[in-house]
Design a protein around this motif. Sequence first.
Motif, short mmCIF file in Angstrom:
data_model
loop_
_atom_site.label_atom_id
_atom_site.label_comp_id
_atom_site.label_asym_id
_atom_site.label_seq_id
_atom_site.Cartn_x
_atom_site.Cartn_y
_atom_site.Cartn_z
N ALA A 100 0.82 -1.23 0.00
CA ALA A 100 0.00 0.00 0.00
C ALA A 100 0.85 1.28 0.00
N PRO A 101 1.90 1.39 0.85
CA PRO A 101 2.69 2.63 0.82
C PRO A 101 3.37 2.87 -0.53
N ARG A 102 3.83 1.80 -1.17
CA ARG A 102 4.51 1.96 -2.47
C ARG A 102 3.53 2.38 -3.56
N LEU A 103 2.32 1.79 -3.53
CA LEU A 103 1.31 2.18 -4.52
C LEU A 103 0.98 3.67 -4.37
N LEU A 104 0.76 4.09 -3.13
CA LEU A 104 0.39 5.48 -2.89
C LEU A 104 1.53 6.42 -3.24
N ALA A 105 2.74 6.07 -2.80
CA ALA A 105 3.90 6.95 -3.04
C ALA A 105 4.15 7.12 -4.53
N ALA A 106 4.09 6.02 -5.28
CA ALA A 106 4.38 6.11 -6.73
C ALA A 106 3.30 6.91 -7.45
N THR A 107 2.06 6.74 -7.02
CA THR A 107 0.95 7.44 -7.69
C THR A 107 1.05 8.95 -7.45
N ILE A 108 1.58 9.34 -6.31
CA ILE A 108 1.76 10.78 -6.03
C ILE A 108 3.07 11.30 -6.61
N ALA A 109 4.13 10.47 -6.50
CA ALA A 109 5.47 10.96 -6.87
C ALA A 109 5.62 11.17 -8.37
N LEU A 110 5.03 10.30 -9.17
CA LEU A 110 5.28 10.42 -10.61
C LEU A 110 4.73 11.73 -11.21
N PRO A 111 3.51 12.17 -10.85
CA PRO A 111 3.08 13.48 -11.36
C PRO A 111 4.03 14.61 -10.95
N LEU A 112 4.58 14.54 -9.73
CA LEU A 112 5.51 15.59 -9.30
C LEU A 112 6.78 15.53 -10.14
N LEU A 113 7.24 14.31 -10.43
CA LEU A 113 8.42 14.17 -11.29
C LEU A 113 8.13 14.70 -12.69
N VAL A 114 6.91 14.49 -13.14
CA VAL A 114 6.55 14.94 -14.50
C VAL A 114 6.46 16.46 -14.57
N VAL A 115 6.05 17.11 -13.49
CA VAL A 115 6.07 18.58 -13.46
C VAL A 115 7.50 19.06 -13.71
N LEU A 116 8.44 18.41 -13.00
CA LEU A 116 9.86 18.76 -13.19
C LEU A 116 10.30 18.44 -14.62
N ALA A 117 9.87 17.27 -15.12
CA ALA A 117 10.25 16.88 -16.49
C ALA A 117 9.71 17.88 -17.50
N ASP A 118 8.49 18.33 -17.29
CA ASP A 118 7.89 19.31 -18.20
C ASP A 118 8.73 20.59 -18.23
N ILE A 119 9.07 21.07 -17.04
CA ILE A 119 9.83 22.32 -16.95
C ILE A 119 11.20 22.17 -17.62
N LEU A 120 11.89 21.06 -17.30
CA LEU A 120 13.24 20.87 -17.85
C LEU A 120 13.20 20.55 -19.34
N GLY A 121 12.17 19.85 -19.78
CA GLY A 121 12.04 19.56 -21.21
C GLY A 121 11.87 20.84 -22.01
#
Lengths: 260, 256
Positions: free
Chosen positions: A146-167
């Motif tokens: 459960a913690p990994r499912l929740l963490a990954a579901t929240i973390a990836l959009p945050l990583l993608v915000v960074l990816a969008d900015i850097l891209g």
Amino acid sequence: MKALDAVAWLGASVLALVEYIGELGIFAVSGVSHVFRPPWYPRQLGRAFLEIGYFSLPVVALTALFTGMVLALQSYTGFSRFGAESAIASVVVLSVTRELGPVLAGLMVSGRAGAAIAAELGTMRVTDQIDALSTLSTEPMKYLVAPRLLAATIALPLLVVLADILGVMGGYLVGVYKLGFSSGGYLNSTFTNLQTQDVVSGLIKAAVFGFIIALMGCFNGYRSRGGAQGVGAATTAAVVSASILILALDYVLTQVLFVK
Amino acid sequence: MSNPKIRIRGLKKHFGPKKVLDGIDLDVEVGTGMVVIGGSGTGKSVLLKSILGLVTPDAGSIEIDGVDVLKAPAREARALRQQIGMLFQNGALFDSLPVWENVTFGLLAQKKLSRAKARDMAVEILAQVGLGADVAGLSPADLSGGMQKRVGLARAIAARPAIMFFDEPTTGLDPIMGAVIDELIVDCVKRLGSTSVAITHDMASAQRIADKAAMLFEGKITWTGPAGELLTTSDPVVDQFTHGRAHGPIQMALRK
């Protein structure tokens, strides 16, 4: 006789596939249900968030930056043939926010964090650590999955915000400093054509991909068997299955989010 | 008629075509130590895991304190099984946690004490198994095999369980360390007044840690008796197994 053998093989394969999908579905439902039911393990959630999100920052950042740079360069090479260089900034920002940001971040995190999840849970399985959790009044699905499912579901959009900015920044660097666009003109072209839906759809995709990465990592690790070889096979299966699902679901989500 | 702490009747379990448990009947009386012996792959671990709820049997009953945990409501079965402490064969310590957190993991999970108190308590429990306070902050990977077994034992006794299971407690240890672990097991079980079940191939260990013994052969308990009689009984299966004879009723797969 050979024809019958082939039919038997086909039947067995179909049954195995149905069984696999069924087990995966039950595992996913069970994992998600534990996200919403106490007790919760905030320390485990924090640790999963660090491992999946924070430690994936460098690889996602570099991937996005270089992808934006290459995209600008390639677009210029192609578009200059018919005088459409002014579309480069729009192509970069739309490509990155809608597609490349979530997909490339998903694939990179799958290779890094998905593999790590499968290897850790697989090792815990073959060394009886998961059984030990059960004997210590702890539900392994709740503590590990459960913690990994929740963490990954929240973390990836945050990583993608960074990816969008850097891209976008990568495209800007190439556009302004190599191809000679004006800074203001490039940025204006970038934001004029960008709509909220472009970014939001990418973040929705990212959340789904994050869930898939954690699910496939946990599922394959949790049911691994047979020592080091089994853990290795589980790790490979986690990365391959998550990568294929990311690419397939990207098409499905694009169809749902953009095609009217 | 006495009420055993654990009563198993007609327990069956198969994996694919292989019958591993084929009608196990076994009683473990309150406060006694039972050792189950048998060859590799005969289902000893499956038997323990069935009692713990880690494996679901195909048929039969497992009573703890007179309640069938296979039929009881999940909450009641879980409560009954919570009185079991388990020492796993390879320790099964959590790699990601320091020793002190391994020892008090069950108590922290049940929120029976704060993390600050847990560390002090872990040091106390580690002392009971002959380990110093300096071990508390180490990672399990930094420990020797014998120390890992001791930490595993400390974790098993931390919640003062009424029942203790030992899966091959001396496997992988030299004879002296094996005897030390056995001594600690006997001491801990005695101090807590627990009922214990062990599985082992080590006959010296079996006689040190148990009062009674049972032979698991071809999926059934074929002999039970005092552990002290393991080496002297006339039962041909037990005799062959305990003396390690190549010829006898136990046909090894390699010889077939």
